[in-house]
Write a protein that holds these residues in place. Structure first.
Motif, PDB file in Angstrom:
ATOM      1  N   TYR A 170      42.251  24.965  30.264  1.00 52.52           N
ATOM      2  CA  TYR A 170      43.511  25.344  30.884  1.00 52.52           C
ATOM      3  C   TYR A 170      43.982  24.256  31.832  1.00 52.52           C
ATOM      4  CZ  TYR A 170      41.612  29.718  29.215  1.00 52.52           C
ATOM      5  OH  TYR A 170      41.048  30.681  28.427  1.00 52.52           O
ATOM      6  N   THR A 171      45.288  24.017  31.841  1.00 53.76           N
ATOM      7  CA  THR A 171      45.858  23.051  32.771  1.00 53.76           C
ATOM      8  C   THR A 171      46.190  23.697  34.105  1.00 53.76           C
ATOM      9  OG1 THR A 171      48.078  23.471  31.906  1.00 53.76           O
ATOM     10  CG2 THR A 171      46.816  21.679  30.893  1.00 53.76           C
ATOM     11  N   LYS A 172      46.283  25.028  34.120  1.00 53.64           N
ATOM     12  CA  LYS A 172      46.571  25.737  35.361  1.00 53.64           C
ATOM     13  C   LYS A 172      45.840  27.066  35.365  1.00 53.64           C
ATOM     14  CE  LYS A 172      50.313  27.511  38.286  1.00 53.64           C
ATOM     15  NZ  LYS A 172      51.783  27.713  38.412  1.00 53.64           N
ATOM     16  N   ILE A 173      45.137  27.347  36.460  1.00 51.51           N
ATOM     17  CA  ILE A 173      44.441  28.616  36.645  1.00 51.51           C
ATOM     18  C   ILE A 173      44.906  29.192  37.975  1.00 51.51           C
ATOM     19  CG2 ILE A 173      42.215  29.781  36.893  1.00 51.51           C
ATOM     20  CD1 ILE A 173      40.955  27.383  35.453  1.00 51.51           C
ATOM     21  N   SER A 174      45.491  30.375  37.949  1.00 51.04           N
ATOM     22  CA  SER A 174      45.949  31.028  39.176  1.00 51.04           C
ATOM     23  C   SER A 174      45.387  32.439  39.233  1.00 51.04           C
ATOM     24  CB  SER A 174      47.479  31.080  39.240  1.00 51.04           C
ATOM     25  OG  SER A 174      48.031  29.781  39.229  1.00 51.04           O
ATOM     26  N   ILE A 175      45.029  32.873  40.439  1.00 53.52           N
ATOM     27  CA  ILE A 175      44.443  34.196  40.639  1.00 53.52           C
ATOM     28  C   ILE A 175      45.259  34.937  41.685  1.00 53.52           C
ATOM     29  CG2 ILE A 175      42.371  35.478  41.272  1.00 53.52           C
ATOM     30  CD1 ILE A 175      40.763  32.982  40.563  1.00 53.52           C
ATOM     31  N   GLY A 176      45.631  36.182  41.386  1.00 49.47           N
ATOM     32  CA  GLY A 176      46.357  37.018  42.327  1.00 49.47           C
ATOM     33  C   GLY A 176      45.401  37.943  43.056  1.00 49.47           C
ATOM     34  N   MET A 177      45.338  37.834  44.382  1.00 46.90           N
ATOM     35  CA  MET A 177      44.412  38.616  45.197  1.00 46.90           C
ATOM     36  C   MET A 177      45.148  39.711  45.962  1.00 46.90           C
ATOM     37  SD  MET A 177      41.487  37.122  44.578  1.00 46.90           S
ATOM     38  CE  MET A 177      40.495  37.985  45.822  1.00 46.90           C
ATOM     39  N   THR A 178      44.528  40.893  46.016  1.00 50.76           N
ATOM     40  CA  THR A 178      45.045  42.004  46.806  1.00 50.76           C
ATOM     41  C   THR A 178      43.881  42.731  47.458  1.00 50.76           C
ATOM     42  OG1 THR A 178      46.918  42.341  45.302  1.00 50.76           O
ATOM     43  CG2 THR A 178      46.370  44.152  46.780  1.00 50.76           C
ATOM     44  N   ASN A 179      43.894  42.818  48.781  1.00 47.61           N
ATOM     45  CA  ASN A 179      42.842  43.532  49.516  1.00 47.61           C
ATOM     46  C   ASN A 179      41.445  43.069  49.122  1.00 47.61           C
ATOM     47  OD1 ASN A 179      44.789  45.093  50.860  1.00 47.61           O
ATOM     48  ND2 ASN A 179      44.798  46.620  49.221  1.00 47.61           N
ATOM     49  N   GLY A 180      41.290  41.763  48.941  1.00 50.50           N
ATOM     50  CA  GLY A 180      39.976  41.205  48.658  1.00 50.50           C
ATOM     51  C   GLY A 180      39.541  41.270  47.219  1.00 50.50           C
ATOM     52  N   LEU A 181      40.418  41.717  46.319  1.00 52.11           N
ATOM     53  CA  LEU A 181      40.059  41.844  44.909  1.00 52.11           C
ATOM     54  C   LEU A 181      40.990  41.006  44.039  1.00 52.11           C
ATOM     55  CD1 LEU A 181      39.533  45.705  44.656  1.00 52.11           C
ATOM     56  CD2 LEU A 181      37.743  43.958  44.703  1.00 52.11           C
ATOM     57  N   PRO A 182      40.461  40.394  42.972  1.00 52.97           N
ATOM     58  CA  PRO A 182      41.333  39.714  42.011  1.00 52.97           C
ATOM     59  C   PRO A 182      41.999  40.759  41.125  1.00 52.97           C
ATOM     60  CG  PRO A 182      39.064  39.594  41.257  1.00 52.97           C
ATOM     61  CD  PRO A 182      39.038  40.293  42.592  1.00 52.97           C
ATOM     62  N   LYS A 183      43.312  40.839  41.205  1.00 55.42           N
ATOM     63  CA  LYS A 183      44.036  41.848  40.434  1.00 55.42           C
ATOM     64  C   LYS A 183      44.755  41.259  39.232  1.00 55.42           C
ATOM     65  CE  LYS A 183      44.312  45.588  41.550  1.00 55.42           C
ATOM     66  NZ  LYS A 183      43.455  46.758  41.239  1.00 55.42           N
ATOM     67  N   ALA A 184      44.886  39.930  39.189  1.00 54.55           N
ATOM     68  CA  ALA A 184      45.552  39.300  38.049  1.00 54.55           C
ATOM     69  C   ALA A 184      45.106  37.853  37.933  1.00 54.55           C
ATOM     70  CB  ALA A 184      47.069  39.373  38.188  1.00 54.55           C
ATOM     71  N   LEU A 185      45.103  37.355  36.697  1.00 54.97           N
ATOM     72  CA  LEU A 185      44.818  35.956  36.424  1.00 54.97           C
ATOM     73  C   LEU A 185      45.898  35.418  35.502  1.00 54.97           C
ATOM     74  CD1 LEU A 185      41.847  37.653  36.171  1.00 54.97           C
ATOM     75  CD2 LEU A 185      41.094  35.294  36.379  1.00 54.97           C
ATOM     76  N   GLU A 186      46.332  34.200  35.786  1.00 56.66           N
ATOM     77  CA  GLU A 186      47.349  33.540  34.978  1.00 56.66           C
ATOM     78  C   GLU A 186      46.768  32.218  34.501  1.00 56.66           C
ATOM     79  OE1 GLU A 186      51.962  33.571  35.744  1.00 56.66           O
ATOM     80  OE2 GLU A 186      51.059  31.859  36.791  1.00 56.66           O
ATOM     81  N   LEU A 187      46.656  32.068  33.186  1.00 51.07           N
ATOM     82  CA  LEU A 187      46.046  30.887  32.591  1.00 51.07           C
ATOM     83  C   LEU A 187      47.072  30.189  31.711  1.00 51.07           C
ATOM     84  CD1 LEU A 187      42.773  32.685  31.423  1.00 51.07           C
ATOM     85  CD2 LEU A 187      43.151  31.527  33.601  1.00 51.07           C
ATOM     86  N   ILE A 188      47.253  28.886  31.913  1.00 43.24           N
ATOM     87  CA  ILE A 188      48.217  28.111  31.138  1.00 43.24           C
ATOM     88  C   ILE A 188      47.486  26.932  30.511  1.00 43.24           C
ATOM     89  CG2 ILE A 188      50.375  26.807  31.199  1.00 43.24           C
ATOM     90  CD1 ILE A 188      51.159  28.386  33.669  1.00 43.24           C
TER      91      ILE A 188
END
Length: 227
Positions: A170-188
């Protein structure tokens, strides 16, 4: 299809091994660090979507279009063990016990075994399933807040001694955090394909049976062993 499933699941799996309750005021990067540092086992549900930009003959104001969607459950145990269990619209499992990586395809009635080290070497899993710190291998960059999450970009650090600096799929890895938990991942990836994974019903530091990461193919199944 197997290669795509394996790459996505491993990439996703590698990011999830970790957490504890964290104050909402902390940055996304600090939440992610504590999640990785403090969690030993994690389980929950996932929805995985493959997205693409609209074609020229399609409405341009609807955003990215969902090409494929799967859903199921995941289980992880640090270091190096996980089950990524796709249940809809087909049944497929990716399992590793730390030494072997197993892909089970129910429709094909086929189980593929390969060494875990080789299969994980080109993904973030090689780093995050171990005991290393995130900051040793990635630069964590806090991004915007959107969809109720604090997003963090993971940028691989260059190793002057590494033979290949472009191993990550992947050229881009992003993680969405809420209240200390990973709730979403975006991989490109390098072709611009986007995979969005949303996570729910996450449970931390649960007790898991010793055989949770073992897999025995059903009688009559085709077994493929790769070196």
């Amino acid at each position: 299809m197997q290669r795509l499933f394996s790459a996505l699941a491993i990439g996703i799996a590698s990011i999830l091994i970790s957490n504890v309750a964290i104050a909402e005021g902390e940055s996304g990067s600090e939440q992610l660090r504590q999640f990785v540092r403090n969690s030993k086992t994690v389980e929950g549900d996932f929805v995985q979507q493959q997205l693409r930009a609209p074609k020229a003959n399609e409405p341009q104001d609807k955003g990215l279009k969902v090409v494929r969607q799967t859903q199921g459950q995941f289980v992880f145990q640090r270091p190096g063990r996980f089950v990524w269990d796709t249940q809809k619209p087909y049944e497929q499992k990716l399992i590793t016990n730390g030494t072997q990586l197993i892909l089970w395809d129910k429709d094909l009635n086929q189980a593929t075994f390969r060494p875990a080290g080789q299969a994980l070497a080109s993904t973030p899993a090689a780093i995050l399933f171990g005991e290393s710190s995130l900051d040793q291998h990635f630069e964590l960059i806090d991004g915007e807040e959107r969809l109720g999450m604090k997003w963090v970009a993971l940028v691989p650090k260059k190793d002057p001694n590494a033979k290949n600096q472009n191993d990550l799929p992947y050229t881009k890895i992003s993680i969405g955090m809420t209240n200390g938990l990973p709730k979403a991942l975006e991989l490109i990836d390098g072709l611009g394909s986007v995979v969005l994974v949303t996570l729910d019903n996450i449970k931390l530091n649960v007790n898991l049976p010793a055989n949770r990461f073992n897999f025995i193919p059903p009688k009559g199944a085709e077994v493929v062993r790769l070196n």
